[in-house]
Design an enzyme around this catalytic site. Structure first.
Site, PDB file in Angstrom:
ATOM      1  N   CYS A   1       4.661   0.645 -13.062  1.00  0.00           N
ATOM      2  CA  CYS A   1       3.649   1.718 -13.114  1.00  0.00           C
ATOM      3  C   CYS A   1       3.870   2.710 -14.239  1.00  0.00           C
ATOM      4  O   CYS A   1       2.990   3.505 -14.533  1.00  0.00           O
ATOM      5  CB  CYS A   1       3.620   2.465 -11.792  1.00  0.00           C
ATOM      6  SG  CYS A   1       2.839   1.479 -10.543  1.00  0.00           S
TER       7      CYS A   1
HETATM    8  N1  CO8 Z   1      -5.440  -2.047   8.054  1.00  0.00           N
HETATM    9  C1  CO8 Z   1      -5.117  -1.509   9.258  1.00  0.00           C
HETATM   10  N2  CO8 Z   1      -3.881  -1.075   9.567  1.00  0.00           N
HETATM   11  C2  CO8 Z   1      -2.916  -1.191   8.620  1.00  0.00           C
HETATM   12  C3  CO8 Z   1      -3.175  -1.741   7.363  1.00  0.00           C
HETATM   13  C4  CO8 Z   1      -4.502  -2.183   7.085  1.00  0.00           C
HETATM   14  N3  CO8 Z   1      -4.847  -2.732   5.911  1.00  0.00           N
HETATM   15  N4  CO8 Z   1      -2.036  -1.734   6.636  1.00  0.00           N
HETATM   16  C5  CO8 Z   1      -1.089  -1.203   7.417  1.00  0.00           C
HETATM   17  N5  CO8 Z   1      -1.605  -0.880   8.619  1.00  0.00           N
HETATM   18  C6  CO8 Z   1      -0.913  -0.326   9.775  1.00  0.00           C
HETATM   19  C7  CO8 Z   1       0.585  -0.566   9.717  1.00  0.00           C
HETATM   20  O1  CO8 Z   1       0.929  -1.853  10.173  1.00  0.00           O
HETATM   21  C8  CO8 Z   1       1.113   0.522  10.600  1.00  0.00           C
HETATM   22  O2  CO8 Z   1       0.974   0.159  11.944  1.00  0.00           O
HETATM   23  P1  CO8 Z   1       2.103   0.581  13.011  1.00  0.00           P
HETATM   24  O3  CO8 Z   1       2.113   2.077  12.998  1.00  0.00           O
HETATM   25  O4  CO8 Z   1       1.589  -0.018  14.259  1.00  0.00           O
HETATM   26  O5  CO8 Z   1       3.372  -0.007  12.503  1.00  0.00           O
HETATM   27  C9  CO8 Z   1       0.150   1.668  10.322  1.00  0.00           C
HETATM   28  O6  CO8 Z   1      -1.050   1.080   9.814  1.00  0.00           O
HETATM   29  C10 CO8 Z   1       0.681   2.642   9.305  1.00  0.00           C
HETATM   30  O7  CO8 Z   1       1.214   1.863   8.209  1.00  0.00           O
HETATM   31  P2  CO8 Z   1       1.994   2.495   7.021  1.00  0.00           P
HETATM   32  O8  CO8 Z   1       3.052   3.407   7.566  1.00  0.00           O
HETATM   33  O9  CO8 Z   1       2.427   1.404   6.083  1.00  0.00           O
HETATM   34  O10 CO8 Z   1       0.808   3.329   6.371  1.00  0.00           O
HETATM   35  P3  CO8 Z   1       0.874   4.482   5.335  1.00  0.00           P
HETATM   36  O11 CO8 Z   1       0.149   5.643   5.866  1.00  0.00           O
HETATM   37  O12 CO8 Z   1       2.236   4.699   4.788  1.00  0.00           O
HETATM   38  O13 CO8 Z   1      -0.032   3.878   4.142  1.00  0.00           O
HETATM   39  C11 CO8 Z   1       0.277   2.913   1.977  1.00  0.00           C
HETATM   40  C12 CO8 Z   1       0.345   2.694   3.476  1.00  0.00           C
HETATM   41  C13 CO8 Z   1      -1.163   3.206   1.605  1.00  0.00           C
HETATM   42  C14 CO8 Z   1       0.744   1.658   1.258  1.00  0.00           C
HETATM   43  C15 CO8 Z   1       1.172   4.132   1.583  1.00  0.00           C
HETATM   44  O14 CO8 Z   1       2.417   4.040   2.188  1.00  0.00           O
HETATM   45  C16 CO8 Z   1       1.369   4.291   0.107  1.00  0.00           C
HETATM   46  O15 CO8 Z   1       0.450   4.308  -0.687  1.00  0.00           O
HETATM   47  N6  CO8 Z   1       2.626   4.527  -0.309  1.00  0.00           N
HETATM   48  C17 CO8 Z   1       2.942   4.756  -1.697  1.00  0.00           C
HETATM   49  C18 CO8 Z   1       3.129   3.470  -2.323  1.00  0.00           C
HETATM   50  C19 CO8 Z   1       3.192   3.523  -3.825  1.00  0.00           C
HETATM   51  O16 CO8 Z   1       2.895   4.471  -4.497  1.00  0.00           O
HETATM   52  N7  CO8 Z   1       3.587   2.421  -4.347  1.00  0.00           N
HETATM   53  C20 CO8 Z   1       3.601   2.235  -5.717  1.00  0.00           C
HETATM   54  C21 CO8 Z   1       3.212   0.842  -5.887  1.00  0.00           C
HETATM   55  S1  CO8 Z   1       2.515   0.514  -7.395  1.00  0.00           S
HETATM   56  C22 CO8 Z   1       3.705   0.230  -8.554  1.00  0.00           C
HETATM   57  O17 CO8 Z   1       4.760   0.759  -8.579  1.00  0.00           O
HETATM   58  C23 CO8 Z   1       3.349  -0.763  -9.607  1.00  0.00           C
HETATM   59  C24 CO8 Z   1       4.031  -2.052  -9.379  1.00  0.00           C
HETATM   60  C25 CO8 Z   1       3.330  -3.083 -10.197  1.00  0.00           C
HETATM   61  C26 CO8 Z   1       2.138  -3.633  -9.518  1.00  0.00           C
HETATM   62  C27 CO8 Z   1       1.379  -4.636 -10.273  1.00  0.00           C
HETATM   63  C28 CO8 Z   1       0.175  -5.232  -9.608  1.00  0.00           C
HETATM   64  C29 CO8 Z   1       0.323  -6.276  -8.531  1.00  0.00           C
END
Ligand code: CO8
Length: 381
Positions: A162
């Site tokens: 990123c």
């Molecule tokens: N639909 C419904 N429910 C879902 C879904 C979904 N799609 N996904 C997860 N849930 C559920 C989970 O299973 C969980 O259920 P439970 O509580 O029963 O366990 C609940 O919802 C809450 O899940 P999370 O705790 O995972 O949810 P969050 O509120 O944390 O949201 C996010 C998830 C959106 C992923 C969030 O954590 C986030 O954005 N975090 C930051 C991540 C970030 O910035 N990452 C950077 C990545 S990008 C990068 O660095 C580049 C790499 C190169 C990429 C190249 C391209 C491929």
């Protein structure tokens, strides 16, 4: 350690944003995933009932928007992604004498950036392609773009996930500072969709494809009325396994599936959120301080676009009650997470209205971990 020497008289004179022509809404993506998941659970019912396999949970468009701020994403092609029997894009291979897809995206963005900066390819002597993935190992995508645009000079690729855009802009500023180059074209062509596991409920919604480009040069060679002087650049990395892709050429020698789940994008999103937000806020505060800039006097924060709640938290920490979407624009809703390109998309779309003397910061944060930033000031040329 000696203090970092601030660059002098180096500007970003134009940026270009190439948006793919096709888009996928949350609803369309969730519909395809849920159909796939129901089929997967039916086919594997026996193993799931016996506890030998986990069922695939259902996804939800409302969850995606609330948790991330994403409503839609652009992709180079929708073909294949929404097919429950395929769940990955179909991007046919091209011949060696045709431009590869990533180079084509980069050329499109580069042409827009050159036009905005009032420059021709013949003015450029350095090309960097910074991206999370390269479509092939060699020859460098940057050299292919250099050839396609007819640029005389040198070109190379670099990958810092990123932070590929901010780190590559820093390389360009340093090269111009040292005299190694005069005018640089920095291209961030993020072809993310082939690396997304569209069968994984937790990450199928995160990424989109896009390409951005920036022209970096000396203020005195600038051909347009106003530009963005780079007051300082800052890069930081800290090793973490919380965002990872094990994709690589050694899979062939390890006798493992080169496209297994650990070879695609995966992350511990919660941990990333918790660890990266304070790091990014501290980095920005420090960098602004090094350039004599008060966070409250920054007209615009062009932040990495991974999650709207992350950006809200960071801007609140920096600006308190003055934080607003006008000062820290969001493009996530339309573009989703475009890896390194996000902060440059925000800069491209939300900078023309500022006037000379106003300052802003372009900042990325993500896998590595990596954080990169440029403090810039609008200048009349
Ligand atoms: N639909 C419904 N429910 C879902 C879904 C979904 N799609 N996904 C997860 N849930 C559920 C989970 O299973 C969980 O259920 P439970 O509580 O029963 O366990 C609940 O919802 C809450 O899940 P999370 O705790 O995972 O949810 P969050 O509120 O944390 O949201 C996010 C998830 C959106 C992923 C969030 O954590 C986030 O954005 N975090 C930051 C991540 C970030 O910035 N990452 C950077 C990545 S990008 C990068 O660095 C580049 C790499 C190169 C990429 C190249 C391209 C491929």
């Amino acid at each position: 350690m000696s203090a970092y020497k601030l660059p002098e008289g180096i500007v970003i004179s134009g940026t270009g944003l190439w948006t793919p022509p096709e888009a996928i809404s949350n609803e369309e993506l969730v519909d395809a995933y849920n159909t796939y998941a129901r089929h997967y659970n039916r086919v594997n019912a026996q193993e799931i009932d016996a506890g030998a396999m986990q069922p695939k949970p259902q996804s939800s468009a409302a969850f995606i928007e609330n948790a991330s701020g994403i409503k839609s994403r652009y992709v180079v092609t929708r073909e294949g992604i929404l097919d429950p029997e395929r769940m990955r894009p179909f991007i046919p291979e091209r011949k060696d004498d045709e431009l590869c897809v990533q180079a084509e995206m980069g050329v499109n963005a580069a042409r827009l950036a050159l036009a905005k900066a009032g420059k021709h390819a013949s003015d450029v002597d350095m090309v960097i392609v910074g991206a999370s993935y390269m479509q092939r190992a060699y020859p460098a995508i940057a050299i292919e773009i250099q050839g396609a645009l007819g640029i005389d000079g040198f070109a190379f690729d670099m990958e810092v996930a990123c932070s590929s855009a901010t780190f590559s802009l820093q390389r360009a500023v340093d090269a111009i500072s040292s005299g190694a180059a005069h005018t640089a074209l920095v291209i961030n062509a993020e072809l993310a969709s082939p690396q997304v596991d569209f069968t994984d409920r937790d990450s199928h919604f995160i990424f989109g494809d896009v390409a951005v480009a920036s022209v970096v040069e000396r203020r005195e060679t600038c051909a347009v009325d106003s530009a963005w002087e780079v007051l300082g650049t800052k890069a930081k990395t800290l090793y973490s396994n919380n965002i990872r892709s094990n994709f690589g050429y050694t899979a062939r020698a390890a006798d493992v599936d080169p496209f297994g789940p650990d070879k695609l994008f995966r992350q511990n999103g919660r941990k990333v959120f918790k660890e990266v937000c304070p790091m990014a806020a501290a980095h920005i505060e420090k960098h602004l301080g090094e350039t004599g800039t008060d966070p409250r006097e920054v007209s615009r924060y062009w932040l990495h676009q991974a999650n709207i709640n992350m950006n809200n938290l960071i801007t609140k920490k920096l600006m308190g009650d003055d934080a607003s979407v006008e000062r820290a624009p969001v493009v996530l809703d339309r573009y989703a997470n475009t890896a390194s390109a996000g902060s440059v998309i925000a800069f491209n779309l939300y900078s023309d209205d500022l006037t000379p003397g106003e300052r802003g910061i372009i900042c990325s944060f993500g896998a590595g971990y990596s954080i990169g930033s440029l403090v810039v000031e609008k200048v009349a040329v």
